[in-house]
Every structure is written in C-alpha cells, then in structure tokens.
Design a protein around this motif. Sequence first.
Motif, short mmCIF file in Angstrom:
data_model
loop_
_atom_site.label_atom_id
_atom_site.label_comp_id
_atom_site.label_asym_id
_atom_site.label_seq_id
_atom_site.Cartn_x
_atom_site.Cartn_y
_atom_site.Cartn_z
N MET A 143 2.06 76.81 74.85
CA MET A 143 2.99 76.37 75.86
C MET A 143 3.87 77.55 76.25
N LYS A 144 4.13 77.68 77.52
CA LYS A 144 4.91 78.79 78.04
C LYS A 144 6.38 78.62 77.68
N GLN A 145 7.02 79.70 77.30
CA GLN A 145 8.45 79.69 77.01
C GLN A 145 9.23 79.80 78.32
N PHE A 146 10.22 78.96 78.48
CA PHE A 146 11.03 78.97 79.68
C PHE A 146 12.41 79.54 79.36
N THR A 147 12.99 80.15 80.37
CA THR A 147 14.33 80.68 80.21
C THR A 147 15.32 79.72 80.87
N PHE A 148 16.58 79.96 80.61
CA PHE A 148 17.63 79.14 81.20
C PHE A 148 17.58 79.20 82.73
N ASP A 149 17.21 80.34 83.26
CA ASP A 149 17.14 80.51 84.71
C ASP A 149 16.01 79.67 85.32
N ASP A 150 14.99 79.32 84.52
CA ASP A 150 13.86 78.52 85.01
C ASP A 150 14.19 77.02 85.09
N LEU A 151 15.26 76.59 84.42
CA LEU A 151 15.56 75.16 84.33
C LEU A 151 15.72 74.45 85.68
N PRO A 152 16.46 74.98 86.63
CA PRO A 152 16.59 74.25 87.91
C PRO A 152 15.24 73.99 88.59
N ASN A 153 14.37 74.99 88.58
CA ASN A 153 13.05 74.86 89.19
C ASN A 153 12.20 73.83 88.41
N ILE A 154 12.26 73.85 87.11
CA ILE A 154 11.48 72.93 86.27
C ILE A 154 11.97 71.50 86.46
N ILE A 155 13.28 71.33 86.48
CA ILE A 155 13.84 69.99 86.66
C ILE A 155 13.47 69.44 88.04
N GLY A 156 13.49 70.29 89.05
CA GLY A 156 13.09 69.87 90.39
C GLY A 156 11.65 69.37 90.40
N LYS A 157 10.76 70.12 89.74
CA LYS A 157 9.35 69.71 89.67
C LYS A 157 9.20 68.39 88.90
N LEU A 158 9.98 68.23 87.83
CA LEU A 158 9.91 66.99 87.06
C LEU A 158 10.34 65.79 87.89
N PHE A 159 11.40 65.94 88.68
CA PHE A 159 11.86 64.85 89.54
C PHE A 159 10.79 64.47 90.56
N VAL A 160 10.12 65.46 91.12
CA VAL A 160 9.06 65.18 92.09
C VAL A 160 7.93 64.40 91.41
N LYS A 161 7.54 64.84 90.22
CA LYS A 161 6.46 64.15 89.50
C LYS A 161 6.88 62.74 89.09
N LEU A 162 8.11 62.57 88.62
CA LEU A 162 8.59 61.24 88.26
C LEU A 162 8.62 60.31 89.46
N ASP A 163 9.01 60.84 90.60
CA ASP A 163 9.05 60.04 91.82
C ASP A 163 7.65 59.55 92.17
N LYS A 164 6.66 60.42 92.06
CA LYS A 164 5.28 60.03 92.34
C LYS A 164 4.80 58.96 91.36
N ILE A 165 5.14 59.13 90.09
CA ILE A 165 4.74 58.16 89.07
C ILE A 165 5.38 56.81 89.35
N GLU A 166 6.67 56.80 89.69
CA GLU A 166 7.37 55.55 90.01
C GLU A 166 6.73 54.84 91.19
N LYS A 167 6.38 55.59 92.23
CA LYS A 167 5.74 55.00 93.40
C LYS A 167 4.39 54.39 93.04
N LEU A 168 3.63 55.09 92.22
CA LEU A 168 2.33 54.56 91.79
C LEU A 168 2.49 53.28 90.98
N LEU A 169 3.46 53.28 90.06
CA LEU A 169 3.68 52.09 89.24
C LEU A 169 4.16 50.91 90.07
N LYS A 170 5.07 51.16 91.01
CA LYS A 170 5.55 50.09 91.87
C LYS A 170 4.43 49.54 92.73
N ALA A 171 3.59 50.41 93.26
CA ALA A 171 2.46 49.96 94.08
C ALA A 171 1.50 49.11 93.25
#
Length: 112
Positions: free
Chosen positions: A1-29
């Motif tokens: 697994m790749k090591q992330f730095t503190f500077d990578d956190l905003p980008n990673i969290i943004g990607k996680l929110f996008v993925k969670l949103d897609k998962i929520e939409k799929l589950l609701k559908a």
Amino acid sequence: MKQFTFDDLPNIIGKLFVKLDKIEKLLKARKIIDADKNEELLTIEGAAELLKLSVATIYTKVCKNEIPVNKQGKRLYFYRAELLDWIKSGRIKTNAEIQHEVELKFNSTKYK
C-alpha cells in the motif's frame, strides 16, 4: 500500500467522498428497485405462480384465512412481500389460536 503524506489528505478525502456518493446512489437505487418489487400487486394467478400452487388451492387458503389477501369487490389481490413473509413465517396461526391470544390479552388488560 502506498504511503500518503499529510499534503495528500485533501485529495484523498475528495476521492473518498466521490466514491461514497456513488456507492450511496447505487444502494438507494437498489433499495428502490427491491421495494417496488416487494410492493408488487399480484392477481390470484400471479400468487399461484409465485407460490407454485394451483389457483384452486389459493382460493381454498383464502376461504380458510390461511393466506394474506386483499379483497376489492370480487377481486383478490396479493402483495408479493406479504406472500414471501407468509412463506418465511412457516406457520400460520389458526383462528382458534388467534381467538385464544385475544382472550389472553383481553383478560390481562381487564383487571388493570
């Protein structure tokens, strides 16, 4: 697994929110589709097909109050979800058992 730095956190969290949103939409559908399928209204022929019983057997069970049914005029309707729950329950109480439960309930609240 790749090591992330503190500077990578905003980008990673943004990607996680996008993925969670897609998962929520799929589950609701999927939930909406399942709910629509379970709320499906069946005729007696549809109920017979679902339960793998003859139409005559369904009529007999309706007359004996052994199966959940909705009556509108002369027509009988069945909710798919109710029939599946009925099958899962494995056993339907007899009219005598229901009467006995009502009497027990009535007697327990009568003296309070």
